[in-house]
Design an enzyme around this catalytic site. Structure first.
Site, short mmCIF file in Angstrom:
data_model
loop_
_atom_site.label_atom_id
_atom_site.label_comp_id
_atom_site.label_asym_id
_atom_site.label_seq_id
_atom_site.Cartn_x
_atom_site.Cartn_y
_atom_site.Cartn_z
N GLY A 21 46.59 25.28 0.67
CA GLY A 21 46.25 24.79 -0.67
C GLY A 21 44.79 24.97 -1.05
O GLY A 21 43.92 25.27 -0.22
N LYS A 175 52.61 10.70 -6.83
CA LYS A 175 51.41 10.35 -6.06
C LYS A 175 51.33 8.83 -5.83
O LYS A 175 50.88 8.38 -4.78
CB LYS A 175 50.14 10.83 -6.79
CG LYS A 175 50.03 12.32 -6.95
CD LYS A 175 50.10 13.08 -5.63
CE LYS A 175 48.88 12.94 -4.76
NZ LYS A 175 49.03 13.72 -3.49
N VAL A 202 40.47 18.28 -10.15
CA VAL A 202 39.58 19.01 -9.26
C VAL A 202 39.36 20.43 -9.80
O VAL A 202 40.32 21.12 -10.17
CB VAL A 202 40.19 19.08 -7.84
CG1 VAL A 202 39.24 19.80 -6.89
CG2 VAL A 202 40.50 17.68 -7.33
#
Ligand code: NAP
Length: 358
Positions: A21, A175, A202
């Site tokens: 990732g 999440k 991000v």
């Protein structure tokens, strides 16, 4: 910036899940630079686009990289990779906001059952003393309008997302339930502790072209003209991927680290991001230059993008958000200016030909 000077760090063996990732790439780079042994799990260790950059990184660093195959949904898949590890960093989780029909299968099940699966292996692996979980501000809040219920108008680590469901903001829901499960399993035992990293959106250069992360997709859309007609007045917290990776390393090796950590360098609207990019890269790229009026976003948005519902627009467009990042600063995170993050990220996108030079 953000150096970790914990003695003995280089002798550690660290499991990193989801090693292919966007965020994991930087985590593994920092761990290898410190001389750690990294057990990296990916779904397909033979896929060059997933692991090529990691193998090259390992060749040029003092650390050692070992690849393991593991899928979040395969019971016990992480047990062999975890053997001999003192730290587990669990980053793997689908981060896609569109392109699926069944949100439970695409997002919630891998996030929740995957976390349970990884932590069951931790329970069975006596060498592990700490787990660092890549959670998200998505586990803190669901919609921007949630901030109206908070008297200080600032999200902190005390807040939990209570508004997302599998039908409304399923990524945020995935999440939230995954982090809650992690805390539940940690509290049921006393050998290993848990530290969570809760980043805002991000950005920053990617070490891999193979990631499907929604972070990369958003900036590609800004540069290739898909948002040319304008952007909604949507505000996000943003943070550089290198700070997120450093925070994982700090969380793993600072003995006093505990609890949740919001990672946020600042709050920006999509238009402010476009303005930073236009200031640096000029008019060569069709960055959006205006905000679409909210009523037009509400009326036409779902027609152009089926992943965006009117309910989402109503609860997010036009609302500011604010985050308290003091716990991350106390952990040792030092934030670079957001301008640096976006210009370096867009330059990497150009270098990798994800947006063609005009
Ligand atoms: P990414 O590049 O898409 O990484 C996600 C990783 O999860 C991939 O390596 C993928 O591996 C793995 N994965 C997905 N489904 C899996 C499965 N069933 N079994 C095993 N591995 C699986 O996204 P990222 O942005 O780096 O995200 C990493 C973590 O940070 C996620 O937990 C995400 O929720 C969290 N986060 C991201 C952001 C952001 O803005 N990027 C913000 C806050 C939190 P494959 O290569 O096998 O597909």
């Amino acid at each position: 910036m953000n150096q970790v000077t914990q003695p003995g760090l280089g002798r550690s063996t660290v499991l990193v899940t989801g090693a292919s990732g966007y965020i994991a790439g930087w985590i593994i780079q920092y761990l290898l630079e410190e001389g750690c042994t990294v057990h990296a799990t990916v779904r397909d260790p033979n896929k060059a686009s997933s692991v090529g950059h990691l193998l090259k990184m390992a060749e040029n660093s003092p650390g050692t990289l070992k690849l393991f195959k593991a899928d979040l949904l395969d019971k016990g898949a992480f047990t062999a990779a975890m053997e001999g590890c003192d730290i587990v960093m669990h980053t793997a989780s689908p981060f896609v906001l569109e392109g699926f029909t069944d949100a439970n299968e695409a997002l919630v099940r891998p996030a929740l059952e995957g976390t349970r699966n990884v932590l069951e292996s931790v329970n069975a692996c006596p060498s592990v003393r700490r787990v660092v979980l890549t959670s998200s501000v998505a586990a803190i809040y669901g919609d921007n309008c949630d901030i109206e219920k908070i008297p200080s108008r600032t999200f902190t680590e005390d807040h939990w997302n209570t508004t997302s469901t599998v039908d409304h903001n399923p990524y945020q829901f995935s999440k939230t339930v995954a982090e809650q499960e992690a805390w539940k399993m940690q509290q049921a035992q006393s050998r290993w502790d848990l530290v969570t990293i809760n980043p805002a959106m991000v950005y920053g250069p990617s070490l891999t072209k193979g990631s499907q992360s929604a972070s990369i997709d958003t900036l590609v859309k800004m540069g290739d003209g898909r948002l040319r007609t304008g952007v909604p007045k949507l505000t996000y917290g943003v943070v550089d991927v290198r700070e997120v990776a450093r925070a994982h390393v700090l969380a793993a090796f600072k003995p006093e680290a505990s609890g949740r950590h919001i990672l946020n360098a600042g709050e920006l609207t999509m238009l402010q991001i476009a303005k930073i990019l236009r200031g640096k890269f000029g008019k060569r790229y069709p960055f959006p230059t205006m905000e679409v009026p909210t009523f037009a976003v509400w009326a036409f948005g779902p027609l152009f993008d089926r992943s965006v519902s009117r309910d989402f627009i109503k609860k997010n467009v036009g609302y500011p958000v604010h985050f308290d990042n003091n716990r991350s600063k106390a952990l040792g995170v030092r934030y670079r200016p957001v301008e640096e993050t976006f210009t370096e990220h867009f330059q990497q996108i150009l270098d990798d030909w994800l947006v063609k030079t005009r």
